[in-house]
Design a protein around this motif. Structure first.
Motif, short mmCIF file in Angstrom:
data_model
loop_
_atom_site.label_atom_id
_atom_site.label_comp_id
_atom_site.label_asym_id
_atom_site.label_seq_id
_atom_site.Cartn_x
_atom_site.Cartn_y
_atom_site.Cartn_z
N MET A 146 47.21 60.88 11.36
CA MET A 146 45.58 61.19 10.76
C MET A 146 44.98 60.42 9.62
O MET A 146 45.94 59.77 8.95
CB MET A 146 45.63 62.62 10.67
N ASP A 174 44.85 62.62 15.19
CA ASP A 174 43.40 63.39 14.66
C ASP A 174 42.82 62.55 13.49
O ASP A 174 43.47 62.19 12.62
CB ASP A 174 44.02 64.73 13.98
N THR A 205 42.16 64.19 19.05
CA THR A 205 41.17 65.15 18.39
C THR A 205 40.27 64.53 17.34
O THR A 205 41.02 63.69 16.33
CB THR A 205 41.44 66.48 17.94
#
Length: 374
Positions: A146, A174, A205
């Motif tokens: 991330m 993410d 996501t």
């Protein structure tokens, strides 16, 4: 007696015996922790390791960029409830795997890690969180990638032509960003030409790009996606001196062979001042076997102020109208596009449908090409 005084045949036997003894030694486990261990940095343990070793990394924050080149290793973070964070300390990918040159491919297993803060926008620009190059292939398990940046593959960039498949399992990709205005994108994951990637039981996501917000697959690649969630990824179109660029494939921008099964592609958004294509997925047919099965494509959008947004759920591009995409038990529902465009499926090729439902989309449910349901 020195082996230099032995008969040549005996010297070969002695050397072989030494090699066999070395190979018989069990793999070592090297321990890394913030203090009190043999190693306090991950790279220090990598440098002292040999192929086959396991590097056990205690929970904590490790501010460093790491590289594994020419070694088959397992890096294992805390699995008992703590978090093992690898946070890039300077420019470049957080994790680099492989030499980038021809040679044998070594497997690198990364598990139970949080990988963040990579910034790889120069050089090859592929892979901000994890760069997988020639000479390595990745098995990523139960990890988080991330807050990384790269020209292509903000989270993970795989550039391993003809190499073994990189496998991403039970992981979260993410809030990563691809910054390339032209060429390959992939805010979450970029699969570069000639590479093979399998994504299973994972979530991609909230990633951003100009093309391929969640996942970008280049030509001559093979990608399999199973039991995955691809959601809340975005692409946007911008104006350059030669015109508009971007705005294609918010969830996925697919340009080669792909198989998607048992997955959800939802809440992705493509926007553009002029055009926006493929809120859920943009797929270019003709690059190999391409199919989607037992998958939900819902609540995606392709819109733009004053522009044309088309294919809210799917935009299927094809140079030849006979190129086919198989949709087997797929639900394409409640997607949105600009007024008068296909909120569900914009189709330039041939659809082969089996138990597929395309309905309740804003605007036209399915139009163009052949195979749209009546």
């Amino acid at each position: 007696m020195s082996t230099s005084r032995l008969h040549p045949t005996l010297r070969c036997i002695a050397a072989l015996g030494t090699l066999l003894i070395a190979r018989a030694l069990p793999a070592a486990t090297l321990h890394v922790c913030p203090s009190g261990c043999a190693f306090t940095t991950i790279q220090g343990a990598i440098d002292e390791s040999v192929s086959g070793d396991v590097i056990d990394i205690a929970a904590g924050r490790y501010v460093e960029n790491i590289a594994i080149i020419g070694k088959r290793l397992t890096l294992a973070g805390d699995s008992t409830g703590g978090v093992t964070e690898v946070i890039a300390a300077a420019r470049g990918p957080t994790v680099v795997l492989g030499s980038g040159s021809d040679g044998a491919y070594d497997e690198v297993d990364l598990r139970n890690l949080s990988i963040s803060n990579g910034n790889h926008q120069t050089g090859t620009g592929v892979g901000g969180g994890i760069q997988v190059r020639r000479g390595a292939f990745l098995h990523l398990l139960n990890s988080i990638v991330m807050h990384n940046f790269a020209a292509a593959g903000g989270g993970v960039g795989v550039n391993t032509p003809a190499g073994p498949p990189t496998v991403i399992t039970a992981s979260l990709i993410d809030d990563n960003t691809s910054t390339a205005l032209t060429g390959p994108g992939g805010g979450g994951i970029a699969v570069m030409s000639g590479s093979t990637v399998a994504i299973q039981q994972s979530a991609v996501t909230r990633n951003r790009a100009f093309d391929g917000g969640g996942i970008y697959t280049d030509s001559a690649t093979h990608t399999t996606i199973d039991a995955a969630m691809i959601s809340e990824n975005t692409v946007s179109q911008v104006h350059m001196h030669l015109g508009f660029v971007g705005g294609i494939g918010a969830g996925l921008d697919v340009n080669s062979a792909i198989s998607i099964t048992g997955s959800t592609i939802a809440d992705n958004a493509a926007t553009g001042q002029e055009i926006a294509f493929g809120g859920g997925m943009f797929i270019l047919l003709g690059g190999g076997a391409q199919s989607v099965a037992t998958t939900v494509i819902a609540h995606n959008s392709a819109t733009g102020p004053g522009g044309v947004g088309d294919g809210g759920g799917l935009f299927i591009a094809a140079a030849d109208a006979h190129d086919t995409l198989t949709l087997n038990k797929v639900y394409v529902v409640e997607n949105q596009a600009s007024p008068g465009s296909a909120g569900g499926v914009a189709n330039e090729g041939t659809l082969l449908l089996n138990g597929t439902i395309i309905r309740d989309n804003t605007g036209v449910n399915c139009e163009g090409g052949s195979g749209c349901p009546p």
